[in-house]
Write a protein that holds these residues in place. Structure first.
Motif, PDB file in Angstrom:
ATOM      1  N   LEU A  80       0.821  -1.212   0.000  1.00  0.00           N
ATOM      2  CA  LEU A  80       0.000   0.000   0.000  1.00  0.00           C
ATOM      3  C   LEU A  80       0.852   1.258   0.000  1.00  0.00           C
ATOM      4  O   LEU A  80       0.332   2.367  -0.109  1.00  0.00           O
ATOM      5  CB  LEU A  80      -0.923   0.011   1.227  1.00  0.00           C
ATOM      6  CG  LEU A  80      -1.873  -1.182   1.380  1.00  0.00           C
ATOM      7  CD1 LEU A  80      -2.637  -1.081   2.696  1.00  0.00           C
ATOM      8  CD2 LEU A  80      -2.839  -1.254   0.208  1.00  0.00           C
ATOM      9  N   PHE A  81       2.170   1.079   0.122  1.00  0.00           N
ATOM     10  CA  PHE A  81       3.086   2.215   0.213  1.00  0.00           C
ATOM     11  C   PHE A  81       4.235   2.044  -0.775  1.00  0.00           C
ATOM     12  O   PHE A  81       5.396   2.180  -0.416  1.00  0.00           O
ATOM     13  CB  PHE A  81       3.629   2.346   1.641  1.00  0.00           C
ATOM     14  CG  PHE A  81       2.555   2.483   2.681  1.00  0.00           C
ATOM     15  CD1 PHE A  81       2.015   3.715   2.984  1.00  0.00           C
ATOM     16  CD2 PHE A  81       2.070   1.362   3.338  1.00  0.00           C
ATOM     17  CE1 PHE A  81       1.016   3.841   3.937  1.00  0.00           C
ATOM     18  CE2 PHE A  81       1.078   1.473   4.294  1.00  0.00           C
ATOM     19  CZ  PHE A  81       0.546   2.716   4.590  1.00  0.00           C
ATOM     20  N   ASP A  82       3.908   1.750  -2.017  1.00  0.00           N
ATOM     21  CA  ASP A  82       4.949   1.546  -3.028  1.00  0.00           C
ATOM     22  C   ASP A  82       5.837   2.770  -3.187  1.00  0.00           C
ATOM     23  O   ASP A  82       7.024   2.655  -3.471  1.00  0.00           O
ATOM     24  CB  ASP A  82       4.324   1.192  -4.379  1.00  0.00           C
ATOM     25  CG  ASP A  82       4.045  -0.303  -4.491  1.00  0.00           C
ATOM     26  OD1 ASP A  82       3.451  -0.711  -5.488  1.00  0.00           O
ATOM     27  OD2 ASP A  82       4.423  -1.045  -3.565  1.00  0.00           O
ATOM     28  N   SER A  83       5.260   3.950  -3.002  1.00  0.00           N
ATOM     29  CA  SER A  83       6.051   5.176  -3.141  1.00  0.00           C
ATOM     30  C   SER A  83       6.551   5.666  -1.791  1.00  0.00           C
ATOM     31  O   SER A  83       7.066   6.771  -1.678  1.00  0.00           O
ATOM     32  CB  SER A  83       5.206   6.278  -3.793  1.00  0.00           C
ATOM     33  OG  SER A  83       4.080   6.582  -2.987  1.00  0.00           O
ATOM     34  N   PHE A  84       6.377   4.818  -0.752  1.00  0.00           N
ATOM     35  CA  PHE A  84       6.749   5.234   0.601  1.00  0.00           C
ATOM     36  C   PHE A  84       8.252   5.415   0.733  1.00  0.00           C
ATOM     37  O   PHE A  84       9.032   4.561   0.372  1.00  0.00           O
ATOM     38  CB  PHE A  84       6.276   4.197   1.617  1.00  0.00           C
ATOM     39  CG  PHE A  84       6.729   4.481   3.028  1.00  0.00           C
ATOM     40  CD1 PHE A  84       7.783   3.778   3.577  1.00  0.00           C
ATOM     41  CD2 PHE A  84       6.113   5.452   3.790  1.00  0.00           C
ATOM     42  CE1 PHE A  84       8.202   4.022   4.876  1.00  0.00           C
ATOM     43  CE2 PHE A  84       6.525   5.703   5.085  1.00  0.00           C
ATOM     44  CZ  PHE A  84       7.573   4.985   5.626  1.00  0.00           C
ATOM     45  N   GLU A  85       8.644   6.580   1.254  1.00  0.00           N
ATOM     46  CA  GLU A  85      10.033   6.841   1.599  1.00  0.00           C
ATOM     47  C   GLU A  85      10.054   7.264   3.055  1.00  0.00           C
ATOM     48  O   GLU A  85       9.260   8.090   3.482  1.00  0.00           O
ATOM     49  CB  GLU A  85      10.623   7.957   0.729  1.00  0.00           C
ATOM     50  CG  GLU A  85      10.728   7.577  -0.746  1.00  0.00           C
ATOM     51  CD  GLU A  85      11.313   8.712  -1.561  1.00  0.00           C
ATOM     52  OE1 GLU A  85      11.654   9.741  -0.950  1.00  0.00           O
ATOM     53  OE2 GLU A  85      11.410   8.572  -2.779  1.00  0.00           O
ATOM     54  N   GLU A  86      10.972   6.668   3.823  1.00  0.00           N
ATOM     55  CA  GLU A  86      11.039   7.018   5.234  1.00  0.00           C
ATOM     56  C   GLU A  86      11.352   8.502   5.375  1.00  0.00           C
ATOM     57  O   GLU A  86      12.278   9.024   4.779  1.00  0.00           O
ATOM     58  CB  GLU A  86      12.106   6.181   5.944  1.00  0.00           C
ATOM     59  CG  GLU A  86      11.697   4.733   6.093  1.00  0.00           C
ATOM     60  CD  GLU A  86      12.650   3.979   6.977  1.00  0.00           C
ATOM     61  OE1 GLU A  86      12.210   3.033   7.627  1.00  0.00           O
ATOM     62  OE2 GLU A  86      13.831   4.346   7.003  1.00  0.00           O
ATOM     63  N   LYS A  87      10.541   9.166   6.174  1.00  0.00           N
ATOM     64  CA  LYS A  87      10.691  10.602   6.365  1.00  0.00           C
ATOM     65  C   LYS A  87      10.849  10.915   7.841  1.00  0.00           C
ATOM     66  O   LYS A  87      10.471  10.140   8.705  1.00  0.00           O
ATOM     67  CB  LYS A  87       9.462  11.338   5.813  1.00  0.00           C
ATOM     68  CG  LYS A  87       9.319  11.217   4.297  1.00  0.00           C
ATOM     69  CD  LYS A  87       8.122  12.007   3.817  1.00  0.00           C
ATOM     70  CE  LYS A  87       8.009  11.956   2.302  1.00  0.00           C
ATOM     71  NZ  LYS A  87       6.840  12.715   1.815  1.00  0.00           N
ATOM     72  N   ASN A  88      11.384  12.063   8.111  1.00  0.00           N
ATOM     73  CA  ASN A  88      11.512  12.494   9.492  1.00  0.00           C
ATOM     74  C   ASN A  88      10.140  12.904  10.015  1.00  0.00           C
ATOM     75  O   ASN A  88       9.566  13.884   9.576  1.00  0.00           O
ATOM     76  CB  ASN A  88      12.477  13.682   9.568  1.00  0.00           C
ATOM     77  CG  ASN A  88      12.551  14.250  10.967  1.00  0.00           C
ATOM     78  OD1 ASN A  88      12.196  13.591  11.930  1.00  0.00           O
ATOM     79  ND2 ASN A  88      13.029  15.469  11.068  1.00  0.00           N
ATOM     80  N   MET A  89       9.613  12.107  10.953  1.00  0.00           N
ATOM     81  CA  MET A  89       8.291  12.383  11.500  1.00  0.00           C
ATOM     82  C   MET A  89       8.368  13.164  12.800  1.00  0.00           C
ATOM     83  O   MET A  89       7.355  13.551  13.355  1.00  0.00           O
ATOM     84  CB  MET A  89       7.571  11.053  11.775  1.00  0.00           C
ATOM     85  CG  MET A  89       7.125  10.329  10.536  1.00  0.00           C
ATOM     86  SD  MET A  89       5.726  11.156   9.787  1.00  0.00           S
ATOM     87  CE  MET A  89       4.470  10.863  11.025  1.00  0.00           C
ATOM     88  N   PHE A  90       9.571  13.384  13.322  1.00  0.00           N
ATOM     89  CA  PHE A  90       9.657  13.862  14.687  1.00  0.00           C
ATOM     90  C   PHE A  90      10.337  15.213  14.839  1.00  0.00           C
ATOM     91  O   PHE A  90      10.528  15.677  15.940  1.00  0.00           O
ATOM     92  CB  PHE A  90      10.385  12.822  15.553  1.00  0.00           C
ATOM     93  CG  PHE A  90       9.591  11.561  15.685  1.00  0.00           C
ATOM     94  CD1 PHE A  90       8.589  11.458  16.626  1.00  0.00           C
ATOM     95  CD2 PHE A  90       9.820  10.506  14.836  1.00  0.00           C
ATOM     96  CE1 PHE A  90       7.840  10.306  16.738  1.00  0.00           C
ATOM     97  CE2 PHE A  90       9.072   9.358  14.938  1.00  0.00           C
ATOM     98  CZ  PHE A  90       8.083   9.249  15.890  1.00  0.00           C
ATOM     99  N   SER A  91      10.694  15.859  13.754  1.00  0.00           N
ATOM    100  CA  SER A  91      11.366  17.146  13.887  1.00  0.00           C
ATOM    101  C   SER A  91      10.479  18.166  14.576  1.00  0.00           C
ATOM    102  O   SER A  91      10.948  19.058  15.256  1.00  0.00           O
ATOM    103  CB  SER A  91      11.781  17.663  12.510  1.00  0.00           C
ATOM    104  OG  SER A  91      10.653  17.792  11.668  1.00  0.00           O
ATOM    105  N   SER A  92       9.148  18.018  14.414  1.00  0.00           N
ATOM    106  CA  SER A  92       8.231  18.969  15.033  1.00  0.00           C
ATOM    107  C   SER A  92       7.377  18.339  16.121  1.00  0.00           C
ATOM    108  O   SER A  92       6.521  18.997  16.688  1.00  0.00           O
ATOM    109  CB  SER A  92       7.308  19.567  13.966  1.00  0.00           C
ATOM    110  OG  SER A  92       6.565  18.548  13.336  1.00  0.00           O
ATOM    111  N   VAL A  93       7.595  17.051  16.416  1.00  0.00           N
ATOM    112  CA  VAL A  93       6.781  16.398  17.434  1.00  0.00           C
ATOM    113  C   VAL A  93       7.168  16.880  18.825  1.00  0.00           C
ATOM    114  O   VAL A  93       6.344  17.195  19.651  1.00  0.00           O
ATOM    115  CB  VAL A  93       6.913  14.864  17.334  1.00  0.00           C
ATOM    116  CG1 VAL A  93       6.268  14.196  18.531  1.00  0.00           C
ATOM    117  CG2 VAL A  93       6.266  14.371  16.051  1.00  0.00           C
TER     118      VAL A  93
END
Length: 226
Positions: A43-56
Motif C-alpha cells: 500500500l506504500f509503493d512510493s513510501f520513503e522514510e521521512k523524518n516524523m519527529f522534527s516537530s513532534v
C-alpha cells in the motif's frame, strides 16, 4: 498570534490510522502472515522514510516514521483479515488489492490527553548476559515487570494492578525459500498515564519491541474516561 500557533500545533497531522480489510479468498488461497505483511507494505509503493519527529517534540532527536499494524480479525468475519494500520503516509491500494480501506488522520491533539486505555500486541524479550541472545519473556508477572521497567522509556506511567496480560499463539513468518521466523506474542491491556509527552508520542508512532514489520508493537490508545 500565540493562540493561533497553539491551535495550529494541536491540529498537526502526525500520521494516518486505517482499518484495512483484506479478502482472504480473493485468490482462492488463505492469506498467510507473510502475505499479510507483503500486502500491507504494498500500500506504500512510493513510501520513503521521512523524518516524523522534527516537530513532534523540540528536544527529540530525529527519527524515521514507520508502518505499524495489528491484526483485528474476528471469528465472525473469517472471510477477511482485518488490520488496524498506523502509517506516516496515507495508504494507496494497488490495482490488484482486494479489500477495503477506511482512513482518518491522527492529529497531535489526540495524543494530548493525560490518561489512556491501551492495548498492545508485543514480543517481549531480554538479552541473555552470557550468550547475548534474545530470549522470550513469558508468564504474567514477568511480562508485567518487563513492561513496567520499560515504561519510563515509553513516556508513560503504569500500575501493575491496572495491567492485564494475555498469552497469544506464537506467530510464524514463512518467507519463501528462507528461514521460518517464530515470534512469541503477548497482549498487554490496561490504563496508562503520560509522564513525558515527547516520548509517549514517539512510542505511539514508532511502536515497541521486535517484529514491528509483522504486526507487533503497535500501541493502540483511547483517551481514558471514568
Amino acid at each position: 498570534m500565540g493562540t493561533e500557533s497553539q491551535h495550529s500545533a494541536l491540529d498537526e497531522v502526525l500520521g494516518f490510522v486505517s482499518l484495512v480489510k483484506i479478502d482472504s479468498r480473493a485468490n482462492g488461497l488463505p492469506v498467510s502472515n507473510y502475505d499479510l505483511h507483503r500486502i500491507i507494505y504494498s500500500l506504500f509503493d512510493s513510501f520513503e522514510e521521512k523524518n516524523m519527529f522534527s516537530s513532534v517534540c523540540n528536544s527529540a532527536p530525529q527519527k524515521m516514521g514507520r508502518i505499524l499494524f495489528s491484526e483485528n480479525t474476528t471469528t465472525e468475519d473469517c472471510q477477511n483479515r482485518s488490520v488496524i494500520l498506523l502509517s506516516p503516509e496515507k495508504p494507496m491500494p494497488q490495482k490488484n488489492f482486494s479489500g477495503t480501506i477506511q482512513t482518518k488522520e491522527l492529529r497531535r491533539s489526540f495524543l494530548g490527553y493525560d490518561k489512556y486505555n491501551f492495548s498492545l500486541l508485543v514480543n517481549p524479550t531480554k538479552c541473555e548476559s552470557l550468550t547475548k541472545k534474545r530470549k522470550a519473556i513469558s508468564g504474567e508477572e514477568n511480562v508485567k515487570n518487563w513492561f513496567i521497567k520499560k515504561s519510563d522509556d515509553f513516556g508513560i506511567s503504569v500500575k501493575k494492578e491496572n495491567l492485564e496480560v494475555r498469552s497469544m499463539p506464537s506467530q510464524k513468518i514463512e518467507k519463501p525459500n528462507e528461514t521460518i521466523i517464530h515470534y512469541h506474542r503477548v497482549k498487554i491491556l490496561g490504563t496508562l498515564a503520560v509522564s513525558d509527552r515527547g516520548s509517549f508520542v514517539r512510542t505511539v508512532l514508532q511502536g515497541i519491541g521486535r517484529g514491528r514489520s509483522f504486526g507487533l508493537g503497535l500501541m493502540q490508545v483511547i483517551p481514558y474516561k471514568n
